[in-house]
Design a protein around this motif. Structure first.
Motif, mmCIF file in Angstrom:
data_model
loop_
_atom_site.group_PDB
_atom_site.id
_atom_site.type_symbol
_atom_site.label_atom_id
_atom_site.label_comp_id
_atom_site.label_asym_id
_atom_site.label_seq_id
_atom_site.Cartn_x
_atom_site.Cartn_y
_atom_site.Cartn_z
ATOM 1 N N ASP A 14 28.725 35.213 -31.785
ATOM 2 C CA ASP A 14 27.922 35.400 -30.582
ATOM 3 C C ASP A 14 26.593 36.061 -30.933
ATOM 4 O O ASP A 14 26.494 37.285 -31.013
ATOM 5 N N GLU A 15 25.563 35.257 -31.179
ATOM 6 C CA GLU A 15 24.217 35.729 -31.518
ATOM 7 C C GLU A 15 24.242 36.857 -32.558
ATOM 8 O O GLU A 15 23.671 37.922 -32.342
ATOM 9 N N PRO A 16 24.878 36.629 -33.706
ATOM 10 C CA PRO A 16 25.060 37.719 -34.673
ATOM 11 C C PRO A 16 23.774 38.184 -35.337
ATOM 12 O O PRO A 16 23.722 39.294 -35.873
ATOM 13 N N TYR A 17 22.726 37.352 -35.323
ATOM 14 C CA TYR A 17 21.494 37.722 -36.020
ATOM 15 C C TYR A 17 20.338 37.992 -35.059
ATOM 16 O O TYR A 17 19.182 38.095 -35.468
ATOM 17 N N GLY A 18 20.664 38.139 -33.782
ATOM 18 C CA GLY A 18 19.626 38.252 -32.777
ATOM 19 C C GLY A 18 18.728 39.467 -32.931
ATOM 20 O O GLY A 18 17.580 39.468 -32.491
ATOM 21 N N GLN A 19 19.241 40.542 -33.564
ATOM 22 C CA GLN A 19 18.469 41.775 -33.680
ATOM 23 C C GLN A 19 17.759 41.907 -35.034
ATOM 24 O O GLN A 19 17.143 42.938 -35.305
ATOM 25 N N LEU A 20 17.846 40.885 -35.862
ATOM 26 C CA LEU A 20 17.276 40.971 -37.201
ATOM 27 C C LEU A 20 15.900 40.335 -37.264
ATOM 28 O O LEU A 20 15.573 39.438 -36.483
ATOM 29 N N ASP A 21 15.100 40.779 -38.240
ATOM 30 C CA ASP A 21 13.797 40.144 -38.413
ATOM 31 C C ASP A 21 13.975 38.779 -39.078
ATOM 32 O O ASP A 21 15.054 38.429 -39.555
ATOM 33 N N VAL A 22 12.904 38.016 -39.115
ATOM 34 C CA VAL A 22 12.983 36.615 -39.542
ATOM 35 C C VAL A 22 13.489 36.478 -40.976
ATOM 36 O O VAL A 22 14.357 35.648 -41.269
ATOM 37 N N GLU A 23 12.978 37.309 -41.873
ATOM 38 C CA GLU A 23 13.360 37.191 -43.279
ATOM 39 C C GLU A 23 14.845 37.463 -43.479
ATOM 40 O O GLU A 23 15.540 36.713 -44.183
ATOM 41 N N GLU B 75 21.600 33.540 -42.746
ATOM 42 C CA GLU B 75 21.968 32.178 -42.352
ATOM 43 C C GLU B 75 22.353 31.352 -43.573
ATOM 44 O O GLU B 75 23.342 30.596 -43.547
ATOM 45 N N ASP B 76 21.612 31.494 -44.664
ATOM 46 C CA ASP B 76 21.930 30.764 -45.889
ATOM 47 C C ASP B 76 23.271 31.218 -46.461
ATOM 48 O O ASP B 76 24.064 30.394 -46.939
ATOM 49 N N GLU B 77 23.544 32.519 -46.401
ATOM 50 C CA GLU B 77 24.828 33.017 -46.879
ATOM 51 C C GLU B 77 25.973 32.491 -46.011
ATOM 52 O O GLU B 77 27.043 32.142 -46.519
ATOM 53 N N LEU B 78 25.745 32.437 -44.706
ATOM 54 C CA LEU B 78 26.762 31.901 -43.801
ATOM 55 C C LEU B 78 27.051 30.440 -44.113
ATOM 56 O O LEU B 78 28.216 30.024 -44.178
ATOM 57 N N LEU B 79 26.008 29.648 -44.323
ATOM 58 C CA LEU B 79 26.206 28.240 -44.660
ATOM 59 C C LEU B 79 26.958 28.083 -45.973
ATOM 60 O O LEU B 79 27.810 27.195 -46.114
ATOM 61 N N ASN B 80 26.673 28.947 -46.921
ATOM 62 C CA ASN B 80 27.366 28.907 -48.205
ATOM 63 C C ASN B 80 28.860 29.175 -48.023
ATOM 64 O O ASN B 80 29.711 28.465 -48.587
#
Length: 248
Positions: free
Chosen positions: A159-168, A174-179
């Motif tokens: 549920d929007e786990p990265y919503g509070q993080l900056d873009v970098e 996101e790349d780690e999640l896909l991996n």
């Protein structure tokens, strides 16, 4: 054509709170190993959507089946990553990641093996004895993701786990999640308000309407991984989703 078996079948899911109709007659299937992103207007009920899938909310009408059976978190292996960081401050990184396995009474030798593997995957092995207070924001989120994947869930809800993080940081995680998703084959249902994130991660995208919420459209995302966010094909899908979400 996607020949994977259906793992989650949502049939006419409807949820009311008193006289307020929030979710209105929603039906869709999720296949085993699929990465599905769900997007929609702010306040349309995306979190309610997930809470119904887990059984935290009882449906007003319809049914939700996991592998052909009514969803039951006591029986089905479903993990949930919330918007807020949910590490336990009194436990080390290693103990946090092992927590779900211990609850399931998994043998210690298996726990040690699974935890070591997933810590390596998310780059936290050398931090395994650290406590949450000693970690950066991105590391905290890695701990939460590692804990979820360690249980090898049949379905992982995010549920929007990265919503509070900056873009970098967001792109890195996101790349780690896909991996992890590719390596472990977990079925992921990922809610986000960020359209670019949805296009970057997903195999399929569900676009929701404003309340009372229904499915406006389901989009296939055929772009090969890794994805280039400035490629014309990426921008085309992003613009299409953006146009669908506009509700004014």
């Amino acid at each position: 054509m996607d020949n994977r078996d259906v793992i989650l079948h949502v049939d006419h899911m409807t949820k009311r709170f008193g006289d307020l109709l929030v979710l209105n007659d929603i039906s869709f299937d999720v296949r085993k190993g699929e990465f599905l992103c769900i997007v929609g207007p702010t306040g349309c009920g995306k979190t309610t959507f997930l809470n119904c899938i887990t059984g935290l909310y009882e449906l007003s009408d319809g049914q939700i089946l996991v592998n052909g059976e009514p969803v039951d978190t006591r029986k089905h292996n479903i993990a949930y990553i919330f918007q807020e960081y949910s590490t336990m401050s009194w436990l080390t990184v290693e103990q946090n990641v092992a927590f779900g396995l211990k609850i399931k009474n998994v043998p210690k030798a298996v726990i040690d093996k699974e935890v070591a593997e997933v810590l390596e995957m998310v780059g936290l092995t050398k931090y395994k004895d650290y406590y949450p207070v000693e970690l950066s924001t991105s590391m905290l989120q890695r701990v939460v993701i590692a804990r979820a994947f360690a249980t090898k869930p049949d379905i992982l809800l995010m549920d929007e786990p990265y919503g509070q993080l900056d873009v970098e940081l967001r792109f890195r995680l996101e790349d780690e999640l896909l991996n992890l998703w590719r390596k472990l084959g977990t079925t992921v249902i990922f809610i986000t308000h960020n359209i670019e994130e949805a296009v970057y991660l997903s195999e399929n995208i569900l676009v929701l309407t404003n309340k009372p919420t229904s499915i406006k459209q389901e989009l296939k995302n055929p772009l090969p991984q890794p994805r280039n966010v400035v490629a014309p094909e990426f921008v085309e899908i992003r613009n299409k989703v953006t146009d669908l979400i506009k509700w004014w």
